[in-house]
Design a protein around this motif. Sequence first.
Motif, mmCIF file in Angstrom:
data_model
loop_
_atom_site.group_PDB
_atom_site.id
_atom_site.type_symbol
_atom_site.label_atom_id
_atom_site.label_comp_id
_atom_site.label_asym_id
_atom_site.label_seq_id
_atom_site.Cartn_x
_atom_site.Cartn_y
_atom_site.Cartn_z
ATOM 1 N N LEU A 195 6.106 24.664 -62.998
ATOM 2 C CA LEU A 195 7.218 25.596 -62.832
ATOM 3 C C LEU A 195 6.873 26.957 -63.425
ATOM 4 O O LEU A 195 7.196 27.989 -62.831
ATOM 5 N N THR A 196 6.206 26.964 -64.560
ATOM 6 C CA THR A 196 5.821 28.235 -65.178
ATOM 7 C C THR A 196 4.957 29.049 -64.221
ATOM 8 O O THR A 196 5.182 30.251 -64.033
ATOM 9 N N ARG A 197 3.980 28.415 -63.599
ATOM 10 C CA ARG A 197 3.117 29.121 -62.636
ATOM 11 C C ARG A 197 3.926 29.622 -61.444
ATOM 12 O O ARG A 197 3.739 30.747 -60.988
ATOM 13 N N LEU A 198 4.843 28.800 -60.952
ATOM 14 C CA LEU A 198 5.660 29.199 -59.813
ATOM 15 C C LEU A 198 6.575 30.366 -60.180
ATOM 16 O O LEU A 198 6.696 31.337 -59.428
ATOM 17 N N VAL A 199 7.218 30.299 -61.331
ATOM 18 C CA VAL A 199 8.100 31.383 -61.770
ATOM 19 C C VAL A 199 7.290 32.657 -62.015
ATOM 20 O O VAL A 199 7.761 33.759 -61.710
ATOM 21 N N ASP A 200 6.071 32.519 -62.515
ATOM 22 C CA ASP A 200 5.203 33.697 -62.655
ATOM 23 C C ASP A 200 5.034 34.398 -61.308
ATOM 24 O O ASP A 200 5.159 35.617 -61.203
ATOM 25 N N ARG A 201 4.742 33.619 -60.269
ATOM 26 C CA ARG A 201 4.575 34.187 -58.918
ATOM 27 C C ARG A 201 5.857 34.832 -58.419
ATOM 28 O O ARG A 201 5.853 35.940 -57.883
ATOM 29 N N LEU A 202 6.970 34.117 -58.588
ATOM 30 C CA LEU A 202 8.253 34.651 -58.133
ATOM 31 C C LEU A 202 8.642 35.906 -58.904
ATOM 32 O O LEU A 202 9.252 36.823 -58.344
ATOM 33 N N GLN A 203 8.267 35.953 -60.166
ATOM 34 C CA GLN A 203 8.550 37.136 -60.971
ATOM 35 C C GLN A 203 7.712 38.322 -60.474
ATOM 36 O O GLN A 203 8.222 39.444 -60.375
ATOM 37 N N ARG A 204 6.447 38.090 -60.157
ATOM 38 C CA ARG A 204 5.602 39.164 -59.618
ATOM 39 C C ARG A 204 6.163 39.707 -58.308
ATOM 40 O O ARG A 204 6.019 40.893 -58.005
ATOM 41 N N GLU A 205 6.813 38.838 -57.537
ATOM 42 C CA GLU A 205 7.418 39.255 -56.268
ATOM 43 C C GLU A 205 8.795 39.886 -56.466
ATOM 44 O O GLU A 205 9.414 40.344 -55.502
ATOM 45 N N GLY A 206 9.310 39.873 -57.685
ATOM 46 C CA GLY A 206 10.609 40.469 -57.965
ATOM 47 C C GLY A 206 11.792 39.598 -57.584
ATOM 48 O O GLY A 206 12.925 40.071 -57.516
ATOM 49 N N LEU A 249 17.801 34.526 -61.222
ATOM 50 C CA LEU A 249 17.663 35.010 -59.853
ATOM 51 C C LEU A 249 17.998 36.497 -59.804
ATOM 52 O O LEU A 249 19.058 36.912 -60.266
ATOM 53 N N THR A 250 17.103 37.293 -59.244
ATOM 54 C CA THR A 250 17.363 38.726 -59.096
ATOM 55 C C THR A 250 18.135 38.973 -57.802
ATOM 56 O O THR A 250 18.268 38.075 -56.956
#
Length: 159
Positions: free
Chosen positions: A79-90, A108-109
């Motif tokens: 999940l940490t890796r996935l959230v890292d990716r989602l965070q980079r995508e905004g 969630l943004t």
Amino acid sequence: MTVTAGESKQVVGSEELALWHVVRRAQARVTRALEAELLVEHDLALASYDVLAQLSGAPERRLRMNDLAERVMLSRSGLTRLVDRLQREGLVERAACADDARGLFAVLTDDGAVRLAEATPTYMRGVRAQFLGVLDERELRRCASALTKLFPDPDPDPD
């Protein structure tokens, strides 16, 4: 087939095993189809969609990372890796937990909410095509009844 667990033995019949294999294949087929459709139409993996959907249905569109990992059935590191990716995508951001200095929320943004709203019709169309639309109303009720016995306290899911 005989399954040994400690000193107890249990015989699993061929019909039971066949049912289990059908359940696993059905889940894999539906998951692959949803994944493919979401990737092609929205460049969004199914696991990412699931994270966005879980956050969307949560109070204040936020969940503790541990709770989110449990809901989307990922390890904490996954999940940490996935959230890292989602965070980079905004699409997601992290926020500190006020009552636990070590705790983190995934939030969630607005961009994540828009991306989820765009992808949800594709997701629902796939769920209907691959699962709900294949069963008649009686079969759906029986399926829901059987699965509810396995999970009597379903976790909240925005789908």
